[in-house]
Design a protein around this motif. Structure first.
Motif, PDB file in Angstrom:
ATOM      1  N   GLN A 299      44.065   3.593  55.171  1.00  0.00           N
ATOM      2  CA  GLN A 299      45.029   4.680  55.259  1.00  0.00           C
ATOM      3  C   GLN A 299      44.296   5.981  54.939  1.00  0.00           C
ATOM      4  N   GLY A 300      43.837   6.660  55.985  1.00  0.00           N
ATOM      5  CA  GLY A 300      42.969   7.811  55.810  1.00  0.00           C
ATOM      6  C   GLY A 300      43.554   8.942  54.995  1.00  0.00           C
ATOM      7  N   HIS A 301      44.896   8.997  54.894  1.00  0.00           N
ATOM      8  CA  HIS A 301      45.527  10.088  54.166  1.00  0.00           C
ATOM      9  C   HIS A 301      45.624   9.811  52.663  1.00  0.00           C
ATOM     10  N   LEU A 302      45.263   8.604  52.206  1.00  0.00           N
ATOM     11  CA  LEU A 302      45.316   8.299  50.780  1.00  0.00           C
ATOM     12  C   LEU A 302      44.022   8.769  50.110  1.00  0.00           C
ATOM     13  N   PRO A 303      44.075   9.673  49.145  1.00  0.00           N
ATOM     14  CA  PRO A 303      42.859  10.124  48.455  1.00  0.00           C
ATOM     15  C   PRO A 303      42.213   8.972  47.685  1.00  0.00           C
ATOM     16  N   LEU A 304      40.897   9.028  47.538  1.00  0.00           N
ATOM     17  CA  LEU A 304      40.191   7.980  46.815  1.00  0.00           C
ATOM     18  C   LEU A 304      40.646   7.905  45.364  1.00  0.00           C
ATOM     19  N   THR A 305      40.965   9.051  44.774  1.00  0.00           N
ATOM     20  CA  THR A 305      41.438   9.038  43.388  1.00  0.00           C
ATOM     21  C   THR A 305      42.753   8.277  43.266  1.00  0.00           C
ATOM     22  N   GLU A 306      43.639   8.435  44.249  1.00  0.00           N
ATOM     23  CA  GLU A 306      44.917   7.732  44.233  1.00  0.00           C
ATOM     24  C   GLU A 306      44.714   6.237  44.427  1.00  0.00           C
ATOM     25  N   ILE A 307      43.793   5.867  45.306  1.00  0.00           N
ATOM     26  CA  ILE A 307      43.502   4.444  45.522  1.00  0.00           C
ATOM     27  C   ILE A 307      42.988   3.814  44.231  1.00  0.00           C
ATOM     28  N   GLY A 308      42.064   4.502  43.566  1.00  0.00           N
ATOM     29  CA  GLY A 308      41.544   3.976  42.314  1.00  0.00           C
ATOM     30  C   GLY A 308      42.640   3.792  41.282  1.00  0.00           C
ATOM     31  N   TYR A 309      43.555   4.749  41.220  1.00  0.00           N
ATOM     32  CA  TYR A 309      44.672   4.651  40.274  1.00  0.00           C
ATOM     33  C   TYR A 309      45.568   3.455  40.599  1.00  0.00           C
ATOM     34  N   LEU A 310      45.854   3.273  41.877  1.00  0.00           N
ATOM     35  CA  LEU A 310      46.713   2.155  42.281  1.00  0.00           C
ATOM     36  C   LEU A 310      46.080   0.803  41.987  1.00  0.00           C
ATOM     37  N   LEU A 311      44.754   0.786  41.886  1.00  0.00           N
ATOM     38  CA  LEU A 311      44.045  -0.458  41.567  1.00  0.00           C
ATOM     39  C   LEU A 311      43.828  -0.634  40.070  1.00  0.00           C
ATOM     40  N   GLY A 312      44.284   0.344  39.283  1.00  0.00           N
ATOM     41  CA  GLY A 312      44.178   0.207  37.841  1.00  0.00           C
ATOM     42  C   GLY A 312      42.975   0.876  37.219  1.00  0.00           C
ATOM     43  N   TYR A 313      42.266   1.726  37.971  1.00  0.00           N
ATOM     44  CA  TYR A 313      41.099   2.417  37.440  1.00  0.00           C
ATOM     45  C   TYR A 313      41.500   3.833  37.001  1.00  0.00           C
ATOM     46  N   SER A 314      41.152   4.189  35.766  1.00  0.00           N
ATOM     47  CA  SER A 314      41.525   5.507  35.254  1.00  0.00           C
ATOM     48  C   SER A 314      40.586   6.601  35.738  1.00  0.00           C
ATOM     49  N   GLU A 315      39.380   6.221  36.179  1.00  0.00           N
ATOM     50  CA  GLU A 315      38.405   7.199  36.648  1.00  0.00           C
ATOM     51  C   GLU A 315      37.924   6.827  38.050  1.00  0.00           C
ATOM     52  N   PRO A 316      37.785   7.824  38.951  1.00  0.00           N
ATOM     53  CA  PRO A 316      37.281   7.539  40.303  1.00  0.00           C
ATOM     54  C   PRO A 316      35.912   6.875  40.290  1.00  0.00           C
ATOM     55  N   SER A 317      35.074   7.259  39.322  1.00  0.00           N
ATOM     56  CA  SER A 317      33.729   6.689  39.272  1.00  0.00           C
ATOM     57  C   SER A 317      33.768   5.186  39.005  1.00  0.00           C
ATOM     58  N   ALA A 318      34.725   4.744  38.199  1.00  0.00           N
ATOM     59  CA  ALA A 318      34.842   3.305  37.906  1.00  0.00           C
ATOM     60  C   ALA A 318      35.233   2.541  39.164  1.00  0.00           C
ATOM     61  N   PHE A 319      36.160   3.111  39.938  1.00  0.00           N
ATOM     62  CA  PHE A 319      36.545   2.477  41.197  1.00  0.00           C
ATOM     63  C   PHE A 319      35.363   2.434  42.163  1.00  0.00           C
ATOM     64  N   SER A 320      34.617   3.543  42.246  1.00  0.00           N
ATOM     65  CA  SER A 320      33.485   3.611  43.167  1.00  0.00           C
ATOM     66  C   SER A 320      32.428   2.569  42.816  1.00  0.00           C
ATOM     67  N   ARG A 321      32.142   2.421  41.514  1.00  0.00           N
ATOM     68  CA  ARG A 321      31.149   1.433  41.094  1.00  0.00           C
ATOM     69  C   ARG A 321      31.609   0.012  41.426  1.00  0.00           C
ATOM     70  N   ALA A 322      32.873  -0.255  41.192  1.00  0.00           N
ATOM     71  CA  ALA A 322      33.397  -1.598  41.471  1.00  0.00           C
ATOM     72  C   ALA A 322      33.350  -1.891  42.963  1.00  0.00           C
ATOM     73  N   PHE A 323      33.731  -0.927  43.791  1.00  0.00           N
ATOM     74  CA  PHE A 323      33.750  -1.167  45.228  1.00  0.00           C
ATOM     75  C   PHE A 323      32.337  -1.366  45.762  1.00  0.00           C
ATOM     76  N   ARG A 324      31.397  -0.606  45.233  1.00  0.00           N
ATOM     77  CA  ARG A 324      30.007  -0.780  45.659  1.00  0.00           C
ATOM     78  C   ARG A 324      29.496  -2.166  45.266  1.00  0.00           C
ATOM     79  N   ARG A 325      29.934  -2.651  44.111  1.00  0.00           N
ATOM     80  CA  ARG A 325      29.534  -3.991  43.682  1.00  0.00           C
ATOM     81  C   ARG A 325      30.108  -5.061  44.615  1.00  0.00           C
ATOM     82  N   TRP A 326      31.356  -4.858  45.072  1.00  0.00           N
ATOM     83  CA  TRP A 326      32.005  -5.832  45.954  1.00  0.00           C
ATOM     84  C   TRP A 326      31.405  -5.835  47.352  1.00  0.00           C
TER      85      TRP A 326
END
Length: 339
Positions: A299-326
């Protein structure tokens, strides 16, 4: 980019295709060739309790809409299907005392009908919303299934709720608008918005407390004789477990203790049942997070910060690190490759 996890074993009851033969008939079409093209046994159309892969089901619906030239095929199908097409959960919904209770039953039982589905009820001030999504399909269009599912929610509200002509305040769909959205607007009797962050019905929260008409709103044969799901079987447990995990993700840390309590099991019993099914709780949480992330990133209109929040990550960097690991790539790189 190929997903490391794609939940290839996710299935849905064949009852989700109830009525597809009649829907295609006016165009002189039969569902068998479409089934064979997608590797679906046509015999499943006559066995509502049989299961087929969710991805093939979604593709079959998209094919049916395309070849029939009926962009609202999924919507009409969902609205006209008997509520029993979702399985035994329809009986429990028919016994609910209020619309809110029926919604909670739907949320609890629908994962037994379809793996990987997510339904959320949210209340904000005067308004409530009931949303639907499939969280493990990557790069697959599921507009027909989304409209089928939201159409079925509308049907349930009108059949079981206090008014047979009930209409929501708004309807939202993730997919772009069809060339002619008039069928959607006529059926819902409300403004319909496309290219939204989620598929949802938005309605006055007062409906949640409204009494239900109960079993009288179910079709013949839907209110009696159905067998309730067996909560002791491994597939049912896994489906229920996934549903609880998905609903808990936005709250952050998902613990086996909390999920076991929701399932009315001890932590030790849940651990044992997972081992018997060859599963690890934390790996399952990570798998569902990754699948959900991939779905949101489409969903191109969803900001990365919002996606991270919806997945339970309080910081965008934490979401980015997890996604890169996956996946081996950043969320932004993954989204760019999709586009």
């Amino acid at each position: 980019m190929q997903a490391r996890w794609n939940d290839a074993g996710a299935t849905i009851r064949a009852g989700a295709l109830t009525g597809i033969r009649a829907a295609l008939a006016p165009r002189g079409l039969q569902p068998e060739p479409l089934c064979e093209r997608r590797g679906v046994d046509p015999a499943l159309l006559d066995n509502a309790d049989a299961r087929l892969p969710v991805g093939r089901y979604v593709d079959l619906l998209e094919d049916a809409a395309r070849v029939s030239g009926n962009a609202a095929l999924g919507l009409r199908l969902g609205y006209t299907q008997p509520l029993s097409s979702i399985g035994p959960g329809a009986v429990r919904m028919g016994r609910a005392r209020s619309f809110g209770e029926a919604v909670r039953i739907l949320i609890a039982d629908l994962p037994l009908h379809q793996d990987g589905v997510r339904i959320d009820l949210e209340v904000d001030g005067r308004w409530a919303s009931l949303s639907y999504s499939i969280r493990h399909l990557h790069g697959i269009e599921y507009a027909q299934d989304a409209e089928l599912s939201i159409g079925k929610m509308l049907s349930a509200a009108r059949r079981l709720g206090p008014s047979a002509d009930w209409a929501p305040a708004q309807v939202h769909f993730e997919h772009p608008a069809p060339a002619d959205p008039s069928a959607q607007r006529r059926l819902f009797g409300a403004p319909v918005h496309f290219s939204q962050p989620r598929n949802a019905l938005i309605f006055d929260r007062a409906l949640l407390d409204a009494p239900m008409r109960g079993a009288e709103g179910l079709g013949a044969g839907e209110a009696a004789g159905a067998v309730l799901p067996c909560t002791e079987s491994a597939p049912d447990l896994v489906a229920a477990l996934k549903g609880r995990i998905l609903r808990a993700l936005p709250q952050g840390g998902v613990t086996i203790e909390a999920i076991a309590e929701q399932l009315a099991l001890s932590e030790r019993t849940l651990q044992r049942r997972l081992q018997e099914a060859g599963l690890n709780f934390q790996q399952l949480v990570e798998q569902l997070r990754y699948e959900t992330a991939c779905r949101y990133l489409q969903q191109g209109h969803l900001p990365l910060t919002e996606i991270g929040y919806l997945l339970g990550y309080s910081e965008p960097s934490a979401f980015s690190r997890a996604f890169r690991r996956w996946s081996g790539a950043s969320p932004l790189a993954y989204r760019r490759q999709l586009s």
